[in-house]
Design an enzyme around this catalytic site. Structure first.
Site, PDB file in Angstrom:
ATOM      1  N   ASP A  33       0.773  -1.098   0.003  1.00  0.00           N
ATOM      2  CA  ASP A  33      -0.197   0.009   0.149  1.00  0.00           C
ATOM      3  C   ASP A  33       0.825   1.153   0.106  1.00  0.00           C
ATOM      4  OD1 ASP A  33       0.999  -0.072   2.456  1.00  0.00           O
ATOM      5  OD2 ASP A  33      -0.962   0.006   3.604  1.00  0.00           O
ATOM      6  N   GLY A  34       2.171   1.073   0.092  1.00  0.00           N
ATOM      7  CA  GLY A  34       3.155   2.365  -0.030  1.00  0.00           C
ATOM      8  C   GLY A  34       3.460   2.809   1.175  1.00  0.00           C
ATOM      9  N   ARG A  89      12.665  25.269   5.648  1.00  0.00           N
ATOM     10  CA  ARG A  89      12.351  26.806   4.962  1.00  0.00           C
ATOM     11  C   ARG A  89      11.172  27.380   5.377  1.00  0.00           C
ATOM     12  NH1 ARG A  89      14.880  25.676  -0.691  1.00  0.00           N
ATOM     13  NH2 ARG A  89      14.070  23.386  -0.306  1.00  0.00           N
ATOM     14  N   ASP A 160      22.964  35.464  -1.655  1.00  0.00           N
ATOM     15  CA  ASP A 160      22.289  36.579  -1.109  1.00  0.00           C
ATOM     16  C   ASP A 160      22.797  36.710   0.369  1.00  0.00           C
ATOM     17  OD1 ASP A 160      21.109  34.496   0.887  1.00  0.00           O
ATOM     18  OD2 ASP A 160      19.709  33.972  -0.662  1.00  0.00           O
ATOM     19  N   LYS A 184      19.252  38.910  -3.658  1.00  0.00           N
ATOM     20  CA  LYS A 184      18.326  37.919  -4.545  1.00  0.00           C
ATOM     21  C   LYS A 184      17.058  38.184  -4.073  1.00  0.00           C
ATOM     22  CE  LYS A 184      17.650  33.494  -2.844  1.00  0.00           C
ATOM     23  NZ  LYS A 184      17.992  32.171  -2.662  1.00  0.00           N
ATOM     24  N   ASP A 210      26.421  28.523  -0.368  1.00  0.00           N
ATOM     25  CA  ASP A 210      25.225  28.583  -0.045  1.00  0.00           C
ATOM     26  C   ASP A 210      24.675  27.467   0.959  1.00  0.00           C
ATOM     27  OD1 ASP A 210      22.498  29.657   0.246  1.00  0.00           O
ATOM     28  OD2 ASP A 210      22.019  29.413  -1.875  1.00  0.00           O
TER      29      ASP A 210
HETATM   30  C1  R5P Z   1      17.391  30.516   0.311  1.00  0.00           C
HETATM   31  O1  R5P Z   1      17.348  31.713   0.655  1.00  0.00           O
HETATM   32  C2  R5P Z   1      18.369  29.336   0.527  1.00  0.00           C
HETATM   33  O2  R5P Z   1      19.514  30.072   1.153  1.00  0.00           O
HETATM   34  C3  R5P Z   1      18.869  29.041  -0.755  1.00  0.00           C
HETATM   35  O3  R5P Z   1      19.402  29.885  -1.411  1.00  0.00           O
HETATM   36  C4  R5P Z   1      17.782  28.444  -1.691  1.00  0.00           C
HETATM   37  O4  R5P Z   1      16.885  27.556  -0.768  1.00  0.00           O
HETATM   38  C5  R5P Z   1      18.079  27.807  -3.014  1.00  0.00           C
HETATM   39  O5  R5P Z   1      16.965  27.108  -3.661  1.00  0.00           O
HETATM   40  P1  R5P Z   1      16.981  27.138  -5.274  1.00  0.00           P
HETATM   41  O6  R5P Z   1      18.239  26.327  -5.608  1.00  0.00           O
HETATM   42  O7  R5P Z   1      15.782  26.506  -5.479  1.00  0.00           O
HETATM   43  O8  R5P Z   1      17.274  28.688  -5.904  1.00  0.00           O
END
Ligand code: R5P
Length: 282
Positions: A33-34, A89, A160, A184, A210
């Site tokens: 059933d998953g 997030r 960012d 960003k 990042d």
């Molecule tokens: C967002 O502020 C995070 O620090 C990443 O920059 C973001 O989650 C990256 O997402 P994607 O690869 O979809 O641009």
């Protein structure tokens, strides 16, 4: 004893070796059933360290089952390590009617654990959503390990301002270079607009840092800007190489040659391990 989730087996093995602790003989099954089933085997751990990234809904369920099985097996202490915490997030209500998803999953995870350790969550404040003590460890320094020793006028760049501390950490671990960040604007779940800073990148080696590469939009847009400005080599690094959907294609189309990620998520680019950093907390 270390109890790995199915998506964190390599890291769990590294951690077990690092700590000199036994790995539980976990088994994973999917019913017709998953539904998923995670078994820890016939073991009686005093302390159970569950190591499971929660990048998928199934991984969340596996984690809850591993914790529950550890308690059933009589563990006195359960430590939950979330190398990558899924849903982190969505840490606030961005639009009316939305849930705070990270709080919802944190509450579920809290039900059967005495302590939580997570690695570079998107925002450290997510730790407050857990009931037992929860801490965030910073493993970004390991991203400097595979970089060539001879970078030319290295610039460690955050796409960012939220990632500038990560860029500073990697720069400090590398031992030389400058840091800077772009601005960003997120247009949708898979589209971003990057406004470059006035940093001179021409002829310089740039290391973009990042926390996550999810759809790859942030990185590919950043790289387009760097290529327009004649940067020399561009190294793309992140703690969590989620690489969802067509991220790999986007990065390749942007001309990325080197992507360096950690093993919080097991991907072909998971070149460095966070095991030592996590082990230091255990
Ligand atoms: C967002 O502020 C995070 O620090 C990443 O920059 C973001 O989650 C990256 O997402 P994607 O690869 O979809 O641009």
């Amino acid at each position: 004893m270390i109890l790995p989730g199915s998506g964190s087996q390599a890291l769990a093995a590294e951690l077990a070796a690092e700590l000199g602790e036994e790995l539980a003989p976990v088994e994973f099954e999917r019913f017709p059933d998953g539904e998923v089933m995670a078994r820890i085997g016939d073991v009686s751990p005093e302390r159970a360290v569950v190591v499971a990234s929660t990048a998928t809904s199934d991984a969340h369920l596996e984690l809850l089952q591993l914790q529950d099985a550890a308690r059933e097996a009589g563990a006195d202490e359960i430590v939950t390590v979330l190398p990558y915490m899924g849903y982190a997030r969505q840490d606030k209500v961005f639009n009316p009617g939305e849930p705070v998803s990270s709080r919802a999953v944190a509450r579920a995870i809290s039900a059967n654990t005495d302590r939580v350790i997570t690695v570079n969550p998107h925002e450290e404040a997510v730790c407050e959503f857990f009931d037992p003590a929860a801490e965030a460890v910073d493993a970004a320094a390991v991203l400097a390990e595979p970089l060539p020793e001879t970078l030319t006028e290295p610039l460690f760049l955050a796409p960012d301002d939220g990632a500038i501390e990560l860029a500073e950490t990697v720069c400090a671990a590398y031992g030389e270079g400058e840091t800077d960040y772009f601005e960003k604007k997120r247009l949708s779940g898979s589209e971003v607009e990057i406004s470059p800073s006035d940093a001179n990148v021409t002829g310089r080696d740039v290391v973009v840092v990042d926390d996550i590469i999810a759809t790859g939009s942030t990185m590919s847009e950043s790289i387009a800007v760097l290529n327009d400005r004649d940067a020399a080599r561009v190294f793309v690094t992140c703690v969590h190489p989620l690489l969802a959907q067509n991220a790999v294609t986007k990065l390749a189309r942007a001309g990325v040659e080197t992507v360096i990620g950690t093993d919080t998520l097991e991907r072909p680019v998971s070149e460095v391990s966070v095991a030592k950093v996590v082990a230091a907390q255990l």
